[in-house]
Design a protein around this motif. Sequence first.
Motif, PDB file in Angstrom:
ATOM      1  N   TYR A  55      56.915   8.071  47.074  1.00 37.96           N
ATOM      2  CA  TYR A  55      55.772   7.810  46.188  1.00 37.96           C
ATOM      3  C   TYR A  55      55.043   6.533  46.611  1.00 37.96           C
ATOM      4  O   TYR A  55      53.811   6.482  46.621  1.00 37.96           O
ATOM      5  N   MET A  59      51.140   6.670  47.853  1.00 39.39           N
ATOM      6  CA  MET A  59      50.110   6.043  47.029  1.00 39.39           C
ATOM      7  C   MET A  59      49.531   4.784  47.696  1.00 39.39           C
ATOM      8  O   MET A  59      48.451   4.335  47.329  1.00 39.39           O
ATOM      9  N   ALA A  60      50.261   4.240  48.678  1.00 39.70           N
ATOM     10  CA  ALA A  60      49.736   3.087  49.417  1.00 39.70           C
ATOM     11  C   ALA A  60      48.705   3.534  50.456  1.00 39.70           C
ATOM     12  O   ALA A  60      47.893   2.736  50.921  1.00 39.70           O
ATOM     13  N   ASP A  61      48.746   4.800  50.810  1.00 43.18           N
ATOM     14  CA  ASP A  61      47.816   5.359  51.811  1.00 43.18           C
ATOM     15  C   ASP A  61      46.591   5.893  51.068  1.00 43.18           C
ATOM     16  O   ASP A  61      46.644   6.941  50.419  1.00 43.18           O
ATOM     17  N   GLU A  62      45.501   5.151  51.160  1.00 43.93           N
ATOM     18  CA  GLU A  62      44.281   5.468  50.397  1.00 43.93           C
ATOM     19  C   GLU A  62      43.859   6.939  50.557  1.00 43.93           C
ATOM     20  O   GLU A  62      43.659   7.642  49.562  1.00 43.93           O
ATOM     21  N   GLY A  65      46.746   9.419  49.503  1.00 42.75           N
ATOM     22  CA  GLY A  65      46.950   9.309  48.063  1.00 42.75           C
ATOM     23  C   GLY A  65      45.877  10.054  47.285  1.00 42.75           C
ATOM     24  O   GLY A  65      46.176  10.860  46.400  1.00 42.75           O
ATOM     25  N   ARG A  66      44.611   9.793  47.630  1.00 44.78           N
ATOM     26  CA  ARG A  66      43.517  10.474  46.921  1.00 44.78           C
ATOM     27  C   ARG A  66      43.562  11.981  47.156  1.00 44.78           C
ATOM     28  O   ARG A  66      43.308  12.771  46.245  1.00 44.78           O
ATOM     29  N   ALA A  68      46.210  13.724  47.701  1.00 44.10           N
ATOM     30  CA  ALA A  68      47.356  14.268  46.949  1.00 44.10           C
ATOM     31  C   ALA A  68      47.047  14.391  45.461  1.00 44.10           C
ATOM     32  O   ALA A  68      47.738  15.108  44.744  1.00 44.10           O
ATOM     33  N   LEU A  69      46.015  13.696  44.992  1.00 44.60           N
ATOM     34  CA  LEU A  69      45.649  13.769  43.573  1.00 44.60           C
ATOM     35  C   LEU A  69      44.504  14.755  43.310  1.00 44.60           C
ATOM     36  O   LEU A  69      44.089  14.947  42.175  1.00 44.60           O
TER      37      LEU A  69
END
Lengths: 411, 411
Positions: A55, A59-62, A65-66, A68-69
């Motif tokens: 996680y 989530m640290a990978d901009e 992370g985006r 994945a959301l």
Amino acid sequence: MRADWTSFIAEDARALTASEIRDLLKVAERPEVISFAGGVPDATLFPLSEFRAVYAELMADEAAGRSALQYSISEGLPDLRSWIADDMAGDGAKRSIDNILITNGAQQGLDLLARLLLSPGTQLIVEKPSYLGAMQAFACRSPAYVGVGMDAEGPLLAEMEAAFQGGARLAYLQPDFQNPTGLRYSLQRRRDVLALAQRYGALLIEDAAYCKLSYDGAALPSLLALDGEGADSADAGTVIQLGTFSKTLVPAMRIGWLTAPRPLIDRMVLMMQASNLHVSTVNQAVALRAAKKAFPGHLGTVRRVYRAKRDAMVSALTDFMPGNVTFTRPEGGMYVWLTLPEGFDARALLEQALEAEKVAFVPGQAFFCDKSGTNTCRLSFSAGSPERIRDGIERLANLIRRVHNQVGEAA
Amino acid sequence: MRADWTSFIAEDARALTASEIRDLLKVAERPEVISFAGGVPDATLFPLSEFRAVYAELMADEAAGRSALQYSISEGLPDLRSWIADDMAGDGAKRSIDNILITNGAQQGLDLLARLLLSPGTQLIVEKPSYLGAMQAFACRSPAYVGVGMDAEGPLLAEMEAAFQGGARLAYLQPDFQNPTGLRYSLQRRRDVLALAQRYGALLIEDAAYCKLSYDGAALPSLLALDGEGADSADAGTVIQLGTFSKTLVPAMRIGWLTAPRPLIDRMVLMMQASNLHVSTVNQAVALRAAKKAFPGHLGTVRRVYRAKRDAMVSALTDFMPGNVTFTRPEGGMYVWLTLPEGFDARALLEQALEAEKVAFVPGQAFFCDKSGTNTCRLSFSAGSPERIRDGIERLANLIRRVHNQVGEAA
């Protein structure tokens, strides 16, 4: 005028009834109860530190992370399907990622297959006993079950052939460490069942939820792998296979998958889109990274811990149960199957067990499509410690002796 | 003998056909295309740092982390349902957490309602146009649609009453910033529609997916809130409401919810259990924490950014479109609805737009239950920047002028 809500419920939606397991779990959740009821993994086994790391990385990978959301495609993330295809190839079943659909747990795979393949009255072969959750998924389509008896090697071939001769063309099977009995089919029985299905042009739905939880000796090839031996193309074949991370990694991701020929996958992708668009993107991304990070070391841990629990249950049963109670000695999975003497009512026993001994299990009748098996019980060894398992089995054995004596006196 | 896979597909599973939006999205994904096609949130708006913090907090907490990775109850986490109940109460609709079911996105709410309330031929009132995804969810039950026309204030009451008089007792409605038109019902029309439904003992399914995306003035009370004004109990009433985090927080969690009277919730809990057990535990836990952390500040940001995009689209349409092209000026949501002159074929226009102008949109016909609306288009303003939106609308307007001149010349 106010609406009468219940009058709006569709006829076939009234068919579904509350699950015995579910209601039991509520009672069995009390801390003083030793529960052999739920098929729930041991949460102390979850690779929490790997999930924490995954996680944090994601989530640290901009960009990742985006992404994945965000929404994603109904088939499932290609990278995850690719990992699954590689894992299956390692088990001898070569399939393209286009043959794989990611589902909300294997349970949604069952639901999609029910909606794809069943109509009211469709003949469906199931083991006696079979997985209750599968029959609940199938219930929305009201199939006509054809129950096939089992011996220690798998389904009885004569009954299987009689079912095919009677017109059945679809079977739901669990060759590995079946829920509820824990049994696994022998290699020869796998070959024979498959040959029979091929001869009659039937489809086999292979539920492989427990196939990685093997505690003794080598794994046996799946029906899907055996089917592949003779298949020219992954779009031909006889076997649809269901898989899941719920028993090997964690259940809360709700990540399962389904391997099937393309024409069926294509249709189920449409169904997925119409019923919930897609499986959670972030969960797919996280489960993939966690599986890469944790496997195969984590699987070794899981097997070692469950093996010790299985051993604890089997030796306690051997030590404490009266001679006229028989039980399986599973080589994997999460369940032992108990058969009480004829005339015993497992449901009544459960009430007494909860009341007098604070022990829970699942009466076996619910697993039989014909509601036989009133003297059988499913015992899960996944949740408790070996000590607690031994304690619970001793309590249950004592109760069975007492009830047996009462039955004897009454007779 | 090898199985003929397609022969196994159930009759009603053949009814579902590929979505126009889905196929379009594939073409529109190319970076050179300015896409007004997908109803996809702007990923730059996702509160990534809040999610990063929430995941780190949750996974650092040994007990909460393991619990978030375990199975959970089919109803959904009580804390999440409690947060939703409080949020709804703030919007004027008081309901117990026992009236709320967590679903895999609002889309699964539609699927559950289809399976609960529809049978083949059940009359179902839908707006003309209505949400395509809802009609895809309903398709598995083959309802008989009764389309009701819309004016700027909502559904036409005379058509609505005629539908009730014709025997319909169920309506699927989007009072707030409807997908695809972006329109919202006036307060008076809400009251009138509700009164009509109450008079005929009908149920209203209120899809509130976009209700928080309000850009001008105050929010209007939902049908659920208005219904509650006169209801003695949350188990009576006329309205079932669907909600989601997909448009306000992130779509990838697949967290939606459904508010309904208990007798219907109880049955849908069984359906949830049979079809996928429950919504991802960790996603429920994370969405709850993220919503607590990010709302309401995040909602303010989302509204501000989408308002600017909406303004960019509406002013570009005003500046560039020929006078005989009409369009909606939505006060919220993600969509503008375009009506081309009679005789224009929006599907043919799309092909030209992709080819000649690298612009994508969704032809409106798919949103009509009666397949009318061939001269309409849905334009989404959620994804691109205001500059890119203006550029795309100018290109599209130029194409429409060219096509219009050709049509004029040919005539």
